[in-house]
Enzyme design. Structure first.
Site, mmCIF file in Angstrom:
data_model
loop_
_atom_site.group_PDB
_atom_site.id
_atom_site.type_symbol
_atom_site.label_atom_id
_atom_site.label_comp_id
_atom_site.label_asym_id
_atom_site.label_seq_id
_atom_site.Cartn_x
_atom_site.Cartn_y
_atom_site.Cartn_z
ATOM 1 N N HIS A 274 0.840 -1.209 0.000
ATOM 2 C CA HIS A 274 0.000 0.000 0.000
ATOM 3 C C HIS A 274 0.870 1.252 0.000
ATOM 4 C CE1 HIS A 274 -3.747 2.232 1.260
ATOM 5 N NE2 HIS A 274 -2.819 3.091 1.670
ATOM 6 N N GLU A 275 1.795 1.322 0.947
ATOM 7 C CA GLU A 275 2.633 2.512 1.048
ATOM 8 C C GLU A 275 3.610 2.608 -0.121
ATOM 9 O OE1 GLU A 275 1.590 4.621 2.997
ATOM 10 O OE2 GLU A 275 0.360 3.352 4.289
ATOM 11 N N HIS A 278 1.890 4.503 -2.800
ATOM 12 C CA HIS A 278 2.009 5.955 -2.600
ATOM 13 C C HIS A 278 3.394 6.440 -3.054
ATOM 14 C CE1 HIS A 278 -1.735 6.834 -0.614
ATOM 15 N NE2 HIS A 278 -1.518 5.995 0.388
ATOM 16 N N GLU A 304 -4.705 7.615 -3.264
ATOM 17 C CA GLU A 304 -5.130 6.360 -2.645
ATOM 18 C C GLU A 304 -5.467 5.297 -3.685
ATOM 19 O OE1 GLU A 304 -4.743 5.505 0.291
ATOM 20 O OE2 GLU A 304 -4.409 7.417 1.295
#
Length: 447
Positions: A274-275, A278, A304
């Protein structure tokens, strides 16, 4: 009439001033990164003063007469009318966004900016300790003051229909409370119906994911995953934090964090993906436009979408684990050596009653966000007090998800956002899911 050379010179002046502001902002982000990863507890008071000073200097530069004069040579700050004919489409877009940001910043007095930064710095440290000790009462006074500042911020920025609007638009420009409320009202019934239908079926076996997975091999595998999707340690750092996050200092420097739960390894692996999503978005922004709106994320919903893309659209799929599962088994032979790929894939995609948003399955996840949106609005409207927030949280969790958190650390204290003054961010997670689904459907059709 101005010539083309004058327009280029004026634009470069704006960009130069804006880059100075962006550099100051990156210093602020670095202070926050350190605070949430390595800063000793005793450094909290000094860090609040440091962040307050940087916020003051940044606000002064963003609203300076020099910046206003430079911008005013190319676009009428009051009306938004372009003043020269030879601007490129990209330059026009940047000027519109610079003007928008300036008008917003000018509505916030320096004393408010300083108070905001000092309070949120103090509150984030208080939240971390309160969460660790399961002591909501220690964080509550900070949250009360943050809500008061959010209400003041909405008033300073101005709004027509709902005080949530200017807070939301900081993250998702032009979105409104009514837009989000209508979207969530439309999404909730079919999600609840799907959730009910799934829960009536037998749950896949997953006991092998609840065994002990030591920290060091977890982190080694997490780094392998991050590197495989494009995370580069020459331009990034991966660390641990109470709540996973990504901070971008520059397209050449992105920081991400994860967390390790020894009996829930997928929490770490999916948070890392997830990160990393980003991070990939941030380091892919054009360095030539650093400091310009052309070098920034278009919205947090789009941001997101990239994190949820890698976490769910890639990280939960069978082809992804066909490649990585044999390696994961080598890292954890006693836990997974005898578990088939089919069993593992079904287990990581199971729908379960999970109180923690960042570990929730894809079906339940939007309900976690809807819960926070409704509570945010109630707090800002003054119809819910901070004192009654834990009870209200648990009631909504029971209604929407059929779960009662065991404690406030699992409930109202689980997310860092409110301690940072981030009201209006949570809806971008659902928007990101929707964007990612549409992007990926197009991607599948074209590739």
């Amino acid at each position: 009439m101005r010539n083309e050379g004058t327009s280029i010179k004026s634009y470069q002046k704006i960009l130069s001033l804006s880059r100075e502001s962006a550099t100051l902002r990156s210093v602020s982000h670095l202070l926050e990164w350190d605070q949430r990863t390595h800063m000793p507890v005793g450094g909290g008071a000094a860090r609040a003063e440091q962040r307050e000073l940087i916020a003051k200097l940044l606000h002064e530069r963003k609203t300076s007469k020099a910046f206003q004069r430079a911008l005013g040579k190319l676009i009428d700050i009051e009306t938004g009318r372009f003043l020269v004919p030879d601007l490129t489409f990209a330059q026009q877009a940047a000027l519109r966004e610079w003007r928008r940001d300036l008008l917003i910043a000018m509505k916030l007095p320096t004393r408010f900016v300083k108070a905001w930064e000092r309070l949120t710095s103090q509150a984030s440290s208080a939240w971390e300790l309160a969460r660790r000790d399961n002591a909501f009462g220690r964080f509550a006074p900070f949250l009360e003051r943050i809500i008061a500042l959010c209400q003041e911020k909405a008033t300073l920025l101005g709004y027509k229909d709902h005080l949530y609007d200017p807070l939301l638009q900081e993250f998702e420009p032009d979105a409104t409370h009514s837009d989000i409320a209508a979207l969530f009202q439309e999404l909730t019934p079919p999600i609840l119906a799907l959730l009910k239908a799934i829960r009536e079926k037998s749950e896949p076996a997953h006991d092998f994911l609840l065994l002990s997975y030591p920290k060091e091999p977890q982190m080694e595998f997490a780094r392998l995953l991050a590197a495989s999707v494009g995370f580069n340690e020459e331009n990034g750092a991966l660390d641990l934090a109470a709540h996973p996050f990504c901070t971008a200092l520059h397209p050449s420097d992105g920081r991400i964090t994860t967390r390790v739960l020894k009996e829930r390894p997928m929490s770490n692996f999916l948070a890392t993906l997830h990160e990393a999503g980003h991070y990939l978005y941030e380091v892919s922004l054009p360095q030539a436009h650093f400091g310009s709106p052309l070098g920034e994320a278009v919205s947090l919903g789009v941001h997101e979408s990239q994190s949820r893309w890698w976490e769910t659209r890639i990280g939960l799929t069978r082809p992804f684990w066909e490649h990585f599962y044999p390696t994961l088994q080598k890292f954890f032979p006693s836990q997974l050596g005898k578990v088939s790929l089919d069993s593992f894939h079904r287990a990581i995609n199971r729908v379960e009653k999970m109180p923690i948003r960042v570990e929730a399955d894809e079906v339940s996840y939007p309900l976690h966000v809807i819960l926070r949106f409704e509570l945010e609005c109630a707090l800002l409207e003054g119809v819910l007090s901070v004192r009654d927030l834990p009870e209200a949280w648990n009631e909504k969790m029971k209604t929407l998800l059929g779960i009662t958190p065991q404690n406030d650390a699992q409930g109202v204290l689980q997310d860092v956002h409110w301690s940072l003054g981030i009201f209006g961010y949570f809806p971008t997670y659902v928007l990101g899911n929707l964007y990612a689904a549409q992007f990926f459907e197009t991607f599948e059709g074209e590739v």
